[in-house]
Motif scaffolding. Structure first.
Motif, PDB file in Angstrom:
ATOM      1  N   ILE A 191       6.174  -0.938  13.778  1.00  0.00           N
ATOM      2  CA  ILE A 191       5.786  -2.282  14.238  1.00  0.00           C
ATOM      3  C   ILE A 191       4.407  -2.227  14.889  1.00  0.00           C
ATOM      4  CG2 ILE A 191       6.358  -4.145  15.848  1.00  0.00           C
ATOM      5  CD1 ILE A 191       9.339  -3.426  15.316  1.00  0.00           C
ATOM      6  N   ILE A 192       4.155  -1.203  15.708  1.00  0.00           N
ATOM      7  CA  ILE A 192       2.840  -1.032  16.349  1.00  0.00           C
ATOM      8  C   ILE A 192       1.746  -0.870  15.286  1.00  0.00           C
ATOM      9  CG2 ILE A 192       1.456   0.513  17.817  1.00  0.00           C
ATOM     10  CD1 ILE A 192       3.432  -1.152  19.408  1.00  0.00           C
ATOM     11  N   LEU A 193       2.033  -0.071  14.254  1.00  0.00           N
ATOM     12  CA  LEU A 193       1.044   0.127  13.185  1.00  0.00           C
ATOM     13  C   LEU A 193       0.751  -1.173  12.436  1.00  0.00           C
ATOM     14  CD1 LEU A 193       2.086   3.577  11.697  1.00  0.00           C
ATOM     15  CD2 LEU A 193      -0.076   3.007  12.803  1.00  0.00           C
ATOM     16  N   ASP A 251      -9.811  -0.847   6.740  1.00  0.00           N
ATOM     17  CA  ASP A 251      -8.953  -0.077   7.664  1.00  0.00           C
ATOM     18  C   ASP A 251      -7.530  -0.635   7.701  1.00  0.00           C
ATOM     19  OD1 ASP A 251     -11.084   1.524   8.277  1.00  0.00           O
ATOM     20  OD2 ASP A 251     -11.567   0.485  10.162  1.00  0.00           O
ATOM     21  N   SER A 252      -7.433  -1.962   7.765  1.00  0.00           N
ATOM     22  CA  SER A 252      -6.105  -2.561   7.837  1.00  0.00           C
ATOM     23  C   SER A 252      -5.334  -2.359   6.528  1.00  0.00           C
ATOM     24  CB  SER A 252      -6.184  -4.039   8.193  1.00  0.00           C
ATOM     25  OG  SER A 252      -6.901  -4.735   7.199  1.00  0.00           O
ATOM     26  N   ILE A 253      -6.030  -2.396   5.402  1.00  0.00           N
ATOM     27  CA  ILE A 253      -5.367  -2.147   4.119  1.00  0.00           C
ATOM     28  C   ILE A 253      -4.854  -0.713   4.054  1.00  0.00           C
ATOM     29  CG2 ILE A 253      -5.761  -1.947   1.630  1.00  0.00           C
ATOM     30  CD1 ILE A 253      -7.636  -4.370   1.881  1.00  0.00           C
ATOM     31  N   ILE A 254      -5.644   0.232   4.521  1.00  0.00           N
ATOM     32  CA  ILE A 254      -5.223   1.642   4.525  1.00  0.00           C
ATOM     33  C   ILE A 254      -3.994   1.830   5.411  1.00  0.00           C
ATOM     34  CG2 ILE A 254      -5.888   3.974   5.245  1.00  0.00           C
ATOM     35  CD1 ILE A 254      -8.742   3.272   4.295  1.00  0.00           C
ATOM     36  N   PHE A 288      14.846  -0.910   2.429  1.00  0.00           N
ATOM     37  CA  PHE A 288      13.392  -0.927   2.556  1.00  0.00           C
ATOM     38  C   PHE A 288      12.975  -1.718   3.798  1.00  0.00           C
ATOM     39  CE2 PHE A 288       9.228  -2.838   1.538  1.00  0.00           C
ATOM     40  CZ  PHE A 288       8.479  -1.686   1.346  1.00  0.00           C
ATOM     41  N   LEU A 289      13.567  -2.889   3.992  1.00  0.00           N
ATOM     42  CA  LEU A 289      13.225  -3.708   5.166  1.00  0.00           C
ATOM     43  C   LEU A 289      13.617  -3.034   6.472  1.00  0.00           C
ATOM     44  CD1 LEU A 289      14.113  -7.331   3.985  1.00  0.00           C
ATOM     45  CD2 LEU A 289      11.851  -6.261   4.163  1.00  0.00           C
ATOM     46  N   GLU A 290      14.720  -2.286   6.450  1.00  0.00           N
ATOM     47  CA  GLU A 290      15.164  -1.600   7.663  1.00  0.00           C
ATOM     48  C   GLU A 290      14.194  -0.498   8.099  1.00  0.00           C
ATOM     49  OE1 GLU A 290      19.148  -0.314   6.908  1.00  0.00           O
ATOM     50  OE2 GLU A 290      19.994  -2.236   7.578  1.00  0.00           O
ATOM     51  N   GLN A 291      13.376  -0.039   7.185  1.00  0.00           N
ATOM     52  CA  GLN A 291      12.389   0.976   7.529  1.00  0.00           C
ATOM     53  C   GLN A 291      11.339   0.433   8.497  1.00  0.00           C
ATOM     54  OE1 GLN A 291      12.563   4.254   6.434  1.00  0.00           O
ATOM     55  NE2 GLN A 291      14.514   3.574   5.594  1.00  0.00           N
ATOM     56  N   VAL A 337       1.974   2.603   5.809  1.00  0.00           N
ATOM     57  CA  VAL A 337       3.267   2.103   6.286  1.00  0.00           C
ATOM     58  C   VAL A 337       4.209   1.857   5.107  1.00  0.00           C
ATOM     59  CG1 VAL A 337       4.386   0.114   7.385  1.00  0.00           C
ATOM     60  CG2 VAL A 337       2.396   1.160   8.451  1.00  0.00           C
ATOM     61  N   ILE A 338       3.721   1.273   4.042  1.00  0.00           N
ATOM     62  CA  ILE A 338       4.555   0.982   2.872  1.00  0.00           C
ATOM     63  C   ILE A 338       4.988   2.266   2.180  1.00  0.00           C
ATOM     64  CG2 ILE A 338       4.535  -0.053   0.566  1.00  0.00           C
ATOM     65  CD1 ILE A 338       2.811  -2.327   1.814  1.00  0.00           C
ATOM     66  N   VAL A 339       4.070   3.222   2.031  1.00  0.00           N
ATOM     67  CA  VAL A 339       4.427   4.509   1.427  1.00  0.00           C
ATOM     68  C   VAL A 339       5.475   5.219   2.283  1.00  0.00           C
ATOM     69  CG1 VAL A 339       3.549   6.823   0.879  1.00  0.00           C
ATOM     70  CG2 VAL A 339       2.287   4.800   0.145  1.00  0.00           C
ATOM     71  N   ASN A 340       5.322   5.144   3.598  1.00  0.00           N
ATOM     72  CA  ASN A 340       6.305   5.737   4.509  1.00  0.00           C
ATOM     73  C   ASN A 340       7.681   5.102   4.310  1.00  0.00           C
ATOM     74  OD1 ASN A 340       7.086   7.336   6.935  1.00  0.00           O
ATOM     75  ND2 ASN A 340       7.371   5.287   7.797  1.00  0.00           N
ATOM     76  N   ALA A 341       7.718   3.786   4.142  1.00  0.00           N
ATOM     77  CA  ALA A 341       8.993   3.085   3.930  1.00  0.00           C
ATOM     78  C   ALA A 341       9.630   3.500   2.606  1.00  0.00           C
ATOM     79  CB  ALA A 341       8.783   1.576   3.976  1.00  0.00           C
ATOM     80  N   ILE A 342       8.812   3.634   1.566  1.00  0.00           N
ATOM     81  CA  ILE A 342       9.333   4.047   0.257  1.00  0.00           C
ATOM     82  C   ILE A 342       9.914   5.453   0.332  1.00  0.00           C
ATOM     83  CG2 ILE A 342       8.636   4.652  -2.100  1.00  0.00           C
ATOM     84  CD1 ILE A 342       6.612   2.285  -1.899  1.00  0.00           C
ATOM     85  N   ILE A 343       9.206   6.361   1.007  1.00  0.00           N
ATOM     86  CA  ILE A 343       9.707   7.733   1.165  1.00  0.00           C
ATOM     87  C   ILE A 343      11.004   7.736   1.978  1.00  0.00           C
ATOM     88  CG2 ILE A 343       9.216   9.970   2.251  1.00  0.00           C
ATOM     89  CD1 ILE A 343       6.260   9.502   1.460  1.00  0.00           C
ATOM     90  N   GLY A 344      11.073   6.909   3.024  1.00  0.00           N
ATOM     91  CA  GLY A 344      12.285   6.818   3.841  1.00  0.00           C
ATOM     92  C   GLY A 344      13.484   6.347   3.040  1.00  0.00           C
TER      93      GLY A 344
END
Length: 139
Positions: A67-69, A89-92, A57-60, A97-104
């Motif tokens: 990192i930019i996001l 906006d920042s919460i969204i 998860f952290l490696e995602q 980003v977190i959902v992307n990491a979980i999917i990855g």
């Protein structure tokens, strides 16, 4: 790499016979097999230690765009807070980003399990010569 030392696949049969001190027509003796296993180990591919889900998860978050996001989310949150617009906006952005990491992580695990299943399905049959006799082994 030394000039005189070639990779195994670039050597002639005679060079390999000389290097391993074996004759093609006789094969290895059981004593030579035991000695070679002590020196070189079993003829297996090295496997890496599996990473935990948390490490995966952290490696995602190593990706440059992620990192930019995260930086954009932090800046958006600070600016929104000081201007009184809120941090929605920042919460969204952070949720995405977190959902992307979980999917990855899920895709990575699925790919690893598929690869392990394929490795279990494939049987390895080897024809070797030991003390002038052909043996067929599976592993």
């Amino acid at each position: 790499m030394e000039k005189n030392k070639k990779e195994w696949f670039n050597q002639s049969v005679e060079e390999i016979e000389e290097r391993l001190q074996v004759e093609e027509t006789q094969g290895l003796s059981e004593e030579q097999v035991t000695k070679n296993r002590e020196i070189y180990g079993l003829n297996e591919l090295a496997t890496k230690k599996k990473k935990s889900l948390f490490v995966k998860f952290l490696e995602q978050f190593k990706d440059f765009m992620i990192i930019i996001l995260i930086i954009a989310a932090i800046i958006s949150g600070v600016v929104g807070y000081y201007e009184g617009e809120g941090i929605t906006d920042s919460i969204i952005i952070l949720i995405v980003v977190i959902v992307n990491a979980i999917i990855g992580v899920a895709q990575e695990n699925k790919a690893e399990k598929s690869l392990e299943a394929l490795q279990k399905l494939s049987s390895h049959v080897v024809k070797v010569m030991r003390s002038r006799k052909y043996n067929i082994s599976t592993f």
